[in-house]
Structure formats: C-alpha cells, structure tokens
Design a protein around this motif. Structure first.
Motif, PDB file in Angstrom:
ATOM      1  N   MET A   1      15.240 -63.230  19.588  1.00  0.00           N
ATOM      2  CA  MET A   1      16.087 -64.056  18.754  1.00  0.00           C
ATOM      3  C   MET A   1      17.518 -63.536  18.868  1.00  0.00           C
ATOM      4  O   MET A   1      17.767 -62.346  18.796  1.00  0.00           O
ATOM      5  N   ALA A   2      18.457 -64.443  19.045  1.00  0.00           N
ATOM      6  CA  ALA A   2      19.879 -64.088  19.085  1.00  0.00           C
ATOM      7  C   ALA A   2      20.498 -64.452  17.741  1.00  0.00           C
ATOM      8  O   ALA A   2      20.124 -65.441  17.117  1.00  0.00           O
ATOM      9  N   GLU A   3      21.448 -63.635  17.302  1.00  0.00           N
ATOM     10  CA  GLU A   3      22.124 -63.870  16.031  1.00  0.00           C
ATOM     11  C   GLU A   3      23.626 -63.927  16.240  1.00  0.00           C
ATOM     12  O   GLU A   3      24.158 -63.349  17.183  1.00  0.00           O
ATOM     13  N   ARG A   4      24.286 -64.608  15.331  1.00  0.00           N
ATOM     14  CA  ARG A   4      25.754 -64.641  15.301  1.00  0.00           C
ATOM     15  C   ARG A   4      26.151 -64.590  13.843  1.00  0.00           C
ATOM     16  O   ARG A   4      25.695 -65.391  13.038  1.00  0.00           O
ATOM     17  N   ASN A   5      27.007 -63.655  13.530  1.00  0.00           N
ATOM     18  CA  ASN A   5      27.443 -63.451  12.148  1.00  0.00           C
ATOM     19  C   ASN A   5      26.253 -63.250  11.211  1.00  0.00           C
ATOM     20  O   ASN A   5      26.230 -63.743  10.090  1.00  0.00           O
ATOM     21  N   GLY A   6      25.242 -62.545  11.715  1.00  0.00           N
ATOM     22  CA  GLY A   6      24.073 -62.237  10.902  1.00  0.00           C
ATOM     23  C   GLY A   6      23.107 -63.381  10.699  1.00  0.00           C
ATOM     24  O   GLY A   6      22.148 -63.268   9.946  1.00  0.00           O
ATOM     25  N   ASP A  15       6.240 -67.704  27.899  1.00  0.00           N
ATOM     26  CA  ASP A  15       4.798 -67.624  28.142  1.00  0.00           C
ATOM     27  C   ASP A  15       4.280 -66.299  27.594  1.00  0.00           C
ATOM     28  O   ASP A  15       4.889 -65.248  27.801  1.00  0.00           O
ATOM     29  N   ALA A  16       3.170 -66.323  26.899  1.00  0.00           N
ATOM     30  CA  ALA A  16       2.601 -65.114  26.289  1.00  0.00           C
ATOM     31  C   ALA A  16       2.268 -64.049  27.320  1.00  0.00           C
ATOM     32  O   ALA A  16       2.216 -62.860  26.995  1.00  0.00           O
ATOM     33  N   VAL A  17       2.078 -64.423  28.570  1.00  0.00           N
ATOM     34  CA  VAL A  17       1.801 -63.458  29.633  1.00  0.00           C
ATOM     35  C   VAL A  17       2.948 -62.446  29.755  1.00  0.00           C
ATOM     36  O   VAL A  17       2.738 -61.281  30.088  1.00  0.00           O
ATOM     37  N   LEU A  18       4.158 -62.883  29.436  1.00  0.00           N
ATOM     38  CA  LEU A  18       5.325 -62.004  29.549  1.00  0.00           C
ATOM     39  C   LEU A  18       5.413 -60.982  28.421  1.00  0.00           C
ATOM     40  O   LEU A  18       6.217 -60.057  28.490  1.00  0.00           O
ATOM     41  N   ASP A  19       4.594 -61.100  27.404  1.00  0.00           N
ATOM     42  CA  ASP A  19       4.601 -60.123  26.311  1.00  0.00           C
ATOM     43  C   ASP A  19       4.310 -58.707  26.798  1.00  0.00           C
ATOM     44  O   ASP A  19       4.757 -57.735  26.191  1.00  0.00           O
ATOM     45  N   ASP A  20       3.612 -58.601  27.905  1.00  0.00           N
ATOM     46  CA  ASP A  20       3.283 -57.287  28.455  1.00  0.00           C
ATOM     47  C   ASP A  20       4.491 -56.631  29.131  1.00  0.00           C
ATOM     48  O   ASP A  20       4.490 -55.432  29.353  1.00  0.00           O
ATOM     49  N   ASP A  21       5.488 -57.423  29.481  1.00  0.00           N
ATOM     50  CA  ASP A  21       6.671 -56.882  30.178  1.00  0.00           C
ATOM     51  C   ASP A  21       7.864 -56.874  29.228  1.00  0.00           C
ATOM     52  O   ASP A  21       8.755 -57.708  29.301  1.00  0.00           O
ATOM     53  N   ARG A  22       7.873 -55.914  28.324  1.00  0.00           N
ATOM     54  CA  ARG A  22       8.927 -55.814  27.303  1.00  0.00           C
ATOM     55  C   ARG A  22      10.309 -55.597  27.914  1.00  0.00           C
ATOM     56  O   ARG A  22      11.302 -56.078  27.387  1.00  0.00           O
ATOM     57  N   GLU A  23      10.363 -54.865  29.021  1.00  0.00           N
ATOM     58  CA  GLU A  23      11.663 -54.618  29.661  1.00  0.00           C
ATOM     59  C   GLU A  23      12.268 -55.925  30.177  1.00  0.00           C
ATOM     60  O   GLU A  23      13.464 -56.154  30.034  1.00  0.00           O
ATOM     61  N   LEU A  24      11.432 -56.750  30.781  1.00  0.00           N
ATOM     62  CA  LEU A  24      11.905 -58.048  31.277  1.00  0.00           C
ATOM     63  C   LEU A  24      12.389 -58.905  30.113  1.00  0.00           C
ATOM     64  O   LEU A  24      13.465 -59.510  30.180  1.00  0.00           O
ATOM     65  N   ALA A  27      15.702 -57.649  28.896  1.00  0.00           N
ATOM     66  CA  ALA A  27      16.777 -57.980  29.836  1.00  0.00           C
ATOM     67  C   ALA A  27      17.164 -59.453  29.739  1.00  0.00           C
ATOM     68  O   ALA A  27      18.354 -59.800  29.721  1.00  0.00           O
ATOM     69  N   VAL A  28      16.164 -60.310  29.674  1.00  0.00           N
ATOM     70  CA  VAL A  28      16.437 -61.746  29.550  1.00  0.00           C
ATOM     71  C   VAL A  28      17.135 -62.034  28.219  1.00  0.00           C
ATOM     72  O   VAL A  28      18.099 -62.797  28.161  1.00  0.00           O
ATOM     73  N   GLY A  29      16.675 -61.402  27.149  1.00  0.00           N
ATOM     74  CA  GLY A  29      17.308 -61.582  25.843  1.00  0.00           C
ATOM     75  C   GLY A  29      18.761 -61.145  25.856  1.00  0.00           C
ATOM     76  O   GLY A  29      19.639 -61.824  25.310  1.00  0.00           O
ATOM     77  N   ALA A  30      19.038 -60.009  26.505  1.00  0.00           N
ATOM     78  CA  ALA A  30      20.417 -59.522  26.593  1.00  0.00           C
ATOM     79  C   ALA A  30      21.286 -60.494  27.391  1.00  0.00           C
ATOM     80  O   ALA A  30      22.435 -60.778  27.014  1.00  0.00           O
ATOM     81  N   ALA A  31      20.747 -61.023  28.481  1.00  0.00           N
ATOM     82  CA  ALA A  31      21.497 -61.985  29.295  1.00  0.00           C
ATOM     83  C   ALA A  31      21.789 -63.257  28.507  1.00  0.00           C
ATOM     84  O   ALA A  31      22.899 -63.804  28.566  1.00  0.00           O
ATOM     85  N   ILE A  32      20.821 -63.717  27.751  1.00  0.00           N
ATOM     86  CA  ILE A  32      21.024 -64.918  26.932  1.00  0.00           C
ATOM     87  C   ILE A  32      22.084 -64.664  25.869  1.00  0.00           C
ATOM     88  O   ILE A  32      22.962 -65.493  25.645  1.00  0.00           O
ATOM     89  N   ARG A  33      22.023 -63.497  25.225  1.00  0.00           N
ATOM     90  CA  ARG A  33      23.035 -63.177  24.208  1.00  0.00           C
ATOM     91  C   ARG A  33      24.435 -63.141  24.815  1.00  0.00           C
ATOM     92  O   ARG A  33      25.394 -63.644  24.218  1.00  0.00           O
ATOM     93  N   LEU A  34      24.571 -62.562  26.011  1.00  0.00           N
ATOM     94  CA  LEU A  34      25.875 -62.529  26.677  1.00  0.00           C
ATOM     95  C   LEU A  34      26.384 -63.935  26.988  1.00  0.00           C
ATOM     96  O   LEU A  34      27.559 -64.249  26.778  1.00  0.00           O
TER      97      LEU A  34
END
Length: 75
Positions: A1-6, A15-24, A27-34
């Motif tokens: 989840m991304a936030e702005r001003n709290g 896909d739930a399959v990606l839950d096992d790859d927390r690093e990915l 990284a994707v979350g950080a890219a989306i936030r940027l």
C-alpha cells in the motif's frame, strides 16, 4: 500500500504466488511509490506554475492600467 500525507492512495493487487518473494514485492512497491510521487510532484508543479502565471498576468494588467491612467500621464 502506498500512502501520501498519511493517507492510503494505492494498493498493489498481485498473484498470491508472489507472496513467497517478499524482496520482489518490496522492490515493486518501492518503484510504484517513486512513480506515484513523481506524478504528484509534477501535478503540484503544474498547479504552482499556473498560479504564478495568473499572478504575473494580474500584476502586468495592473501596471498597464496605472501607466495608461490620465493621472499618470500628467506627472
């Protein structure tokens, strides 16, 4: 989840399959936030430029009226 001003702004649905790859996911979350921050900043800059142009236009119009008024011509 991304936030702005709290406040939450975006949720990454994946896909739930990606839950096992927390690093990915991190990284994707950080890219989306940027990307979102870039969009928000560009929007804010566009609004600020529009306001600055409007103020500049009013200043020029006021100066033009003052220089064209009959009282300023007799000085």
């Amino acid at each position: 989840m991304a936030e702005r001003n709290g406040k939450p702004t975006t949720v990454l649905v994946h896909d739930a399959v990606l839950d096992d790859d927390r690093e990915l996911l991190a990284a994707v979350g950080a890219a989306i936030r940027l990307c979102l921050e870039s969009i928000w900043l560009r929007s804010e800059i566009t609004e600020q430029v529009a306001r600055a142009r409007a103020v500049n236009s009013r200043i020029i119009q006021t100066a033009d009226r003052a220089s064209c008024s009959p009282t300023s011509a007799t000085r």
